[in-house]
Scaffold this motif. Structure first.
Motif, short mmCIF file in Angstrom:
data_model
loop_
_atom_site.label_atom_id
_atom_site.label_comp_id
_atom_site.label_asym_id
_atom_site.label_seq_id
_atom_site.Cartn_x
_atom_site.Cartn_y
_atom_site.Cartn_z
N GLU A 4 87.41 16.09 24.14
CA GLU A 4 87.94 17.44 24.18
C GLU A 4 89.16 17.49 25.10
OE1 GLU A 4 84.89 20.13 25.32
OE2 GLU A 4 83.60 19.68 23.59
N PHE A 5 90.05 18.45 24.84
CA PHE A 5 91.29 18.53 25.60
C PHE A 5 91.51 19.97 26.07
CE2 PHE A 5 91.73 14.93 22.80
CZ PHE A 5 92.40 13.98 23.56
N ILE A 6 92.23 20.09 27.17
CA ILE A 6 92.66 21.40 27.62
C ILE A 6 94.09 21.63 27.15
CG2 ILE A 6 91.13 21.36 29.62
CD1 ILE A 6 93.55 20.72 31.36
N SER A 7 94.57 22.85 27.23
CA SER A 7 95.91 23.19 26.74
C SER A 7 96.98 22.70 27.72
CB SER A 7 96.02 24.71 26.56
OG SER A 7 95.89 25.35 27.83
N VAL A 8 98.23 22.77 27.25
CA VAL A 8 99.36 22.41 28.11
C VAL A 8 99.40 23.32 29.34
CG1 VAL A 8 101.87 22.25 28.26
CG2 VAL A 8 100.70 21.51 26.18
N ILE A 11 96.90 22.14 31.74
CA ILE A 11 97.34 20.94 32.47
C ILE A 11 98.25 21.34 33.63
CG2 ILE A 11 98.69 18.82 32.30
CD1 ILE A 11 97.79 18.59 29.40
N ILE A 12 99.21 22.22 33.35
CA ILE A 12 100.16 22.64 34.39
C ILE A 12 99.45 23.33 35.53
CG2 ILE A 12 102.14 24.13 34.87
CD1 ILE A 12 103.06 23.64 31.98
N THR A 13 98.59 24.29 35.21
CA THR A 13 97.87 25.01 36.27
C THR A 13 96.90 24.08 37.00
OG1 THR A 13 96.24 25.74 34.61
CG2 THR A 13 98.07 27.23 35.13
N GLY A 14 96.33 23.12 36.26
CA GLY A 14 95.42 22.17 36.89
C GLY A 14 96.13 21.29 37.90
N LEU A 88 94.95 10.87 25.97
CA LEU A 88 96.12 11.72 26.10
C LEU A 88 95.96 12.69 27.28
CD1 LEU A 88 96.74 12.57 22.33
CD2 LEU A 88 98.01 10.95 23.77
N PRO A 89 97.06 13.23 27.79
CA PRO A 89 96.97 14.19 28.90
C PRO A 89 96.08 15.37 28.53
CG PRO A 89 99.23 13.47 28.61
CD PRO A 89 98.46 12.89 27.46
N GLY A 90 95.27 15.78 29.49
CA GLY A 90 94.38 16.91 29.28
C GLY A 90 93.02 16.55 28.74
N ALA A 91 92.75 15.25 28.57
CA ALA A 91 91.45 14.83 28.04
C ALA A 91 90.35 15.07 29.07
CB ALA A 91 91.49 13.35 27.67
N ILE A 92 89.19 15.51 28.59
CA ILE A 92 88.06 15.84 29.46
C ILE A 92 87.03 14.71 29.38
CG2 ILE A 92 86.23 17.50 29.94
CD1 ILE A 92 87.93 19.63 28.59
N ASP A 93 86.66 14.19 30.55
CA ASP A 93 85.64 13.15 30.59
C ASP A 93 84.30 13.75 30.18
OD1 ASP A 93 84.15 10.86 31.15
OD2 ASP A 93 83.83 11.47 33.23
N VAL A 99 88.92 16.50 34.27
CA VAL A 99 90.06 16.37 33.37
C VAL A 99 90.97 15.24 33.82
CG1 VAL A 99 92.02 17.56 32.32
CG2 VAL A 99 89.94 18.84 32.90
N PHE A 100 91.36 14.40 32.87
CA PHE A 100 92.43 13.42 33.09
C PHE A 100 93.74 14.16 32.85
CE2 PHE A 100 90.95 8.78 32.94
CZ PHE A 100 89.76 9.07 33.59
N LEU A 101 94.28 14.76 33.90
CA LEU A 101 95.42 15.67 33.74
C LEU A 101 96.62 15.00 33.08
CD1 LEU A 101 95.12 17.44 37.19
CD2 LEU A 101 94.74 18.49 34.97
N PHE A 102 96.91 13.76 33.46
CA PHE A 102 98.01 13.03 32.86
C PHE A 102 97.53 11.93 31.91
CE2 PHE A 102 100.84 13.99 36.77
CZ PHE A 102 101.09 15.27 36.27
N GLY A 103 96.28 12.00 31.49
CA GLY A 103 95.74 11.03 30.56
C GLY A 103 95.23 9.77 31.25
N GLY A 104 94.83 8.79 30.44
CA GLY A 104 94.33 7.52 30.95
C GLY A 104 95.25 6.38 30.58
N ASP A 105 95.20 5.28 31.34
CA ASP A 105 96.03 4.13 31.04
C ASP A 105 95.26 3.13 30.18
OD1 ASP A 105 94.28 2.89 32.77
OD2 ASP A 105 95.75 2.52 34.34
N LYS A 106 95.84 1.95 29.99
CA LYS A 106 95.23 0.96 29.09
C LYS A 106 93.91 0.41 29.63
CE LYS A 106 97.61 -3.06 31.00
NZ LYS A 106 98.41 -4.25 30.69
#
Length: 385
Positions: A4-8, A11-14, A88-93, A99-106
């Motif tokens: 699941e993802f949060i909105s843009v 992300i900004i407010t987070g 991707l940015p905003g993904a919820i664990d 929330v992974f505010l800026f997403g996850g790496d490899k």
């Protein structure tokens, strides 16, 4: 598993909310400083221009980010959550609901947390290494410019010899594993770390040699504190375990000091050659003051403007250099969250996913920009003075 993802907007407010300690610290520092700027000397004069305020704001932002990194970061920078790989940015664990505010790496690590913790490495190594380079350059540049002659020729030759090497090649030679496993970095560290102790001992001796009550106290503090830090950095022998630096960081530290010191030396030498012709220096010589008193208490304070500006710029250059070394995989550990290493890791998959590369790149760029703006403002103020 479907993420699941949060909105843009979320992300900004987070992101803004995660930096709450930084906003409070900035308000506590900058608001009173602006109100009482006329009483704060050169620091207060920075608030007279928009460039100075912007530079201070950016630099203090990253300083407080480094200080409060553990509070700001929602995850440990080395923590891996397999399901969040290249998220991707905003993904919820799905397990912690964080929330992974800026997403996850490899490697499924939180990009935001690694960016925040990366500021600690940059703001520890870059200013500290620049400070030691400043001590080395000042201690050698003062006598070279003041005495001239053979002393100047020998020291200038050594400085030019180091400057003749391409910087990246010089760092590659100093930070490669073959050199890191030898006593060479520790021997260089043992030499460079002596300069601050020597500098302050001579500084206090020349000023207070006729006041032994104050002199002995200052010398005791310098030798005890300096010896404690020296033992911890060079020999890793701090009994309290407070002063410690990892071997790979020590190598980078030594390499930065070695490469930066000649530049500081040449600036100090040029300033001293100009200032030593002034009337107040001649007056001090007439009073019978010693050469080192004149260099440290008459010449050096009047050279502080250009040196402060150069220090700000040099910290920026060192930051870029650390990022370059991290990008080439030199020095710091592969799992390090420093910005250069993060950019290198993200660049390998840049065509597939771009979001892991952007935060450390913007962080590095913004910090260097802040230092450059601060240096520009300081240069303007020094020209007015």
């Amino acid at each position: 598993m479907q993420l699941e993802f949060i909105s843009v907007f979320g992300i900004i407010t987070g992101v803004i909310a995660r930096f709450w300690p930084v906003w409070i610290a900035l308000a506590v520092i900058m608001v009173p400083s602006y109100v009482y700027k006329k009483k704060l000397g050169l620091y207060g004069q920075l608030y007279d221009s928009g460039v100075g305020i912007a530079g201070l704001l950016i630099c203090l932002f990253w300083l407080f980010t480094a200080i409060f990194a553990s509070t700001i970061s929602p995850f440990n920078p080395l923590q891996q959550l397999v399901v969040m790989k290249d998220a991707l940015p905003g993904a919820i664990d799905p397990d912690t609901h964080k929330v992974f505010l800026f997403g996850g790496d490899k490697l499924a690590r939180d990009v935001f947390s690694r960016m925040v913790y990366g500021s600690q490495i940059v703001l520890i190594i870059a200013p500290a290494a620049t400070g030691f380079a400043l001590m080395v350059g000042i201690t050698l540049g003062l006598p070279a410019g003041y005495y001239g002659g053979r002393i100047d020729s020998v020291l200038s030759f050594l400085a030019n010899l180091v400057l003749a090497f391409p910087v990246i090649l010089l760092f590659y030679l100093l930070v490669t594993p073959g050199i890191m496993d030898t006593p060479i970095p520790y021997a260089m560290a043992g030499l460079f770390f002596l300069f601050p102790i020597i500098f302050f001992v001579v500084l206090f001796w020349t000023r207070f040699k006729n006041r032994p009550d104050r002199l002995y106290v200052l010398l005791a503090i310098t030798l005890i504190l300096g010896g404690w830090i020296y033992a911890g950095l060079v020999f890793d022998a701090d009994p309290l375990g407070i002063v410690h630096i990892a071997p790979n960081q020590l190598n980078i530290f030594v390499a930065v000091v070695f490469a930066s010191s000649p530049g500081v030396f040449r600036i100090v030498r040029g300033l001293v050659m100009d200032i030593k012709t002034r009337d107040y220096v001649a007056a001090a010589q007439t009073r019978g003051e010693s050469p080192w008193y004149i260099m440290l208490w008459e010449i050096l304070p009047n050279a502080r403007g250009p040196l402060i500006v150069d220090t700000c710029l040099r910290i920026g250059y060192t930051t870029i250099l650390l990022g370059t070394l991290g990008y080439f995989g030199l020095g710091l550990a592969p799992e390090s969250p420093d910005w250069g290493t993060a950019i290198k890791d993200a660049s390998r998959l840049l065509r597939a996913v771009i979001h892991p590369a952007l935060p450390p790149t913007i962080a590095l760029m913004s910090f260097v920009l802040g230092l450059n703006l601060l240096a520009d403002s300081l240069r303007e103020q020094s020209m007015k003075d």
